[in-house]
Design a protein around this motif. Sequence first.
Motif, PDB file in Angstrom:
ATOM      1  N   LEU A 103       0.834  -1.198   0.000  1.00  0.00           N
ATOM      2  CA  LEU A 103       0.000   0.000   0.000  1.00  0.00           C
ATOM      3  C   LEU A 103       0.866   1.244   0.000  1.00  0.00           C
ATOM      4  O   LEU A 103       1.829   1.334   0.762  1.00  0.00           O
ATOM      5  CB  LEU A 103      -0.910   0.020   1.237  1.00  0.00           C
ATOM      6  CG  LEU A 103      -1.755   1.281   1.463  1.00  0.00           C
ATOM      7  CD1 LEU A 103      -2.845   1.380   0.396  1.00  0.00           C
ATOM      8  CD2 LEU A 103      -2.383   1.280   2.856  1.00  0.00           C
ATOM      9  N   ARG A 105      -0.189   5.405  -0.111  1.00  0.00           N
ATOM     10  CA  ARG A 105      -1.294   6.362  -0.228  1.00  0.00           C
ATOM     11  C   ARG A 105      -0.956   7.672   0.469  1.00  0.00           C
ATOM     12  O   ARG A 105      -0.088   7.728   1.338  1.00  0.00           O
ATOM     13  CB  ARG A 105      -2.573   5.788   0.373  1.00  0.00           C
ATOM     14  CG  ARG A 105      -2.501   5.522   1.878  1.00  0.00           C
ATOM     15  CD  ARG A 105      -3.857   5.151   2.444  1.00  0.00           C
ATOM     16  NE  ARG A 105      -3.821   4.935   3.879  1.00  0.00           N
ATOM     17  CZ  ARG A 105      -4.891   4.846   4.664  1.00  0.00           C
ATOM     18  NH1 ARG A 105      -6.100   4.959   4.132  1.00  0.00           N
ATOM     19  NH2 ARG A 105      -4.768   4.656   5.975  1.00  0.00           N
ATOM     20  N   GLN A 106      -1.650   8.731   0.051  1.00  0.00           N
ATOM     21  CA  GLN A 106      -1.532  10.031   0.697  1.00  0.00           C
ATOM     22  C   GLN A 106      -2.769  10.261   1.551  1.00  0.00           C
ATOM     23  O   GLN A 106      -3.880   9.869   1.181  1.00  0.00           O
ATOM     24  CB  GLN A 106      -1.426  11.143  -0.344  1.00  0.00           C
ATOM     25  CG  GLN A 106      -0.168  11.082  -1.196  1.00  0.00           C
ATOM     26  CD  GLN A 106      -0.129  12.186  -2.230  1.00  0.00           C
ATOM     27  OE1 GLN A 106      -0.563  13.313  -1.980  1.00  0.00           O
ATOM     28  NE2 GLN A 106       0.397  11.880  -3.391  1.00  0.00           N
ATOM     29  N   LEU A 107      -2.593  10.897   2.699  1.00  0.00           N
ATOM     30  CA  LEU A 107      -3.715  11.213   3.564  1.00  0.00           C
ATOM     31  C   LEU A 107      -3.364  12.379   4.467  1.00  0.00           C
ATOM     32  O   LEU A 107      -2.189  12.741   4.594  1.00  0.00           O
ATOM     33  CB  LEU A 107      -4.110  10.004   4.406  1.00  0.00           C
ATOM     34  CG  LEU A 107      -3.130   9.538   5.500  1.00  0.00           C
ATOM     35  CD1 LEU A 107      -3.874   8.791   6.600  1.00  0.00           C
ATOM     36  CD2 LEU A 107      -2.072   8.606   4.892  1.00  0.00           C
ATOM     37  N   ARG A 127       3.193   4.158   3.673  1.00  0.00           N
ATOM     38  CA  ARG A 127       3.653   3.005   2.895  1.00  0.00           C
ATOM     39  C   ARG A 127       3.592   1.764   3.795  1.00  0.00           C
ATOM     40  O   ARG A 127       4.113   1.771   4.913  1.00  0.00           O
ATOM     41  CB  ARG A 127       5.093   3.194   2.406  1.00  0.00           C
ATOM     42  CG  ARG A 127       5.272   4.363   1.446  1.00  0.00           C
ATOM     43  CD  ARG A 127       6.741   4.580   1.097  1.00  0.00           C
ATOM     44  NE  ARG A 127       7.348   3.403   0.506  1.00  0.00           N
ATOM     45  CZ  ARG A 127       7.322   3.122  -0.799  1.00  0.00           C
ATOM     46  NH1 ARG A 127       6.727   3.946  -1.631  1.00  0.00           N
ATOM     47  NH2 ARG A 127       7.902   2.037  -1.267  1.00  0.00           N
ATOM     48  N   PRO A 166       4.144   3.625  -6.626  1.00  0.00           N
ATOM     49  CA  PRO A 166       2.920   2.893  -6.252  1.00  0.00           C
ATOM     50  C   PRO A 166       3.217   1.450  -5.838  1.00  0.00           C
ATOM     51  O   PRO A 166       4.207   0.846  -6.265  1.00  0.00           O
ATOM     52  CB  PRO A 166       2.086   2.935  -7.539  1.00  0.00           C
ATOM     53  CG  PRO A 166       2.606   4.113  -8.305  1.00  0.00           C
ATOM     54  CD  PRO A 166       4.078   4.142  -8.005  1.00  0.00           C
TER      55      PRO A 166
END
Length: 250
Positions: A103, A105-107, A127, A166
């Motif tokens: 995984l 992702r941005q948050l 990550r 990714p």
Amino acid sequence: MDASTIAAQLRQKIIEGEYPHGSKLPTVRDLAAEHGVSQQTVSAAYAALGALGLVRTDARSGTRVTASRQADAHLGTFTPPDLSAAQAWKPTVQGTATEETTLVRQLDAPAQMTAWGISEGTTVVERTRIRSVDGVPVQHKMTVIPYEIAAKVPDGYEGIPPMLTPAGETSPKAPAGTRVADWLGWDVARTESVITAEPMDDTVCAALGIPAGAPGFRIVGITRDSRGGTVFVTITSAQLHHRVTLDIIG
């Protein structure tokens, strides 16, 4: 022989791979006969192993192993000239080690990240990596990096920043003998590690394929820059039959 002794013997066999992940343990009746004890004693031993997340018992299919062979998470000073010899993790005795990023992702940082020195609402990159031995997941590692740091690239580099690669794609690696932090131009001064033994969260248990709420080690490493700011945070989770080793210099 009491239940704790039987549980300890079975735990050792699981650690050493004699009872591999997914294998079925002897029935309560058979193991009781083997050791000359009551079935209640064996049931208590299996219950103790179940509480540790090492096995799962089902009335129809019996007791099966949910753990892997033992592995080490190593906390040390990984700097040249010994960088090439440093191993952040490895199987304790034997087995083929692999690692996969599952995984990226941005948050926006939730409030609980303020304890790590990351302000609520800061854009971060998360990550997640799964470490396996012989194809069986043994450790879950999540890394949280402020976006402005994750977006940095080495001098002369063109393409997606390595920390933003990714999941499922090959991430560029630092040259041999070079720390990732130095390669990316991060200001890294020190890392603080906090190790606790507690029930692992449901996401970790699901990723490792073990019963929900199983106890484990939770290792939180906060890496800071020369001004005390947070560069990145790692949260490594592993079952209690694994080991955490330390390399203390000086």
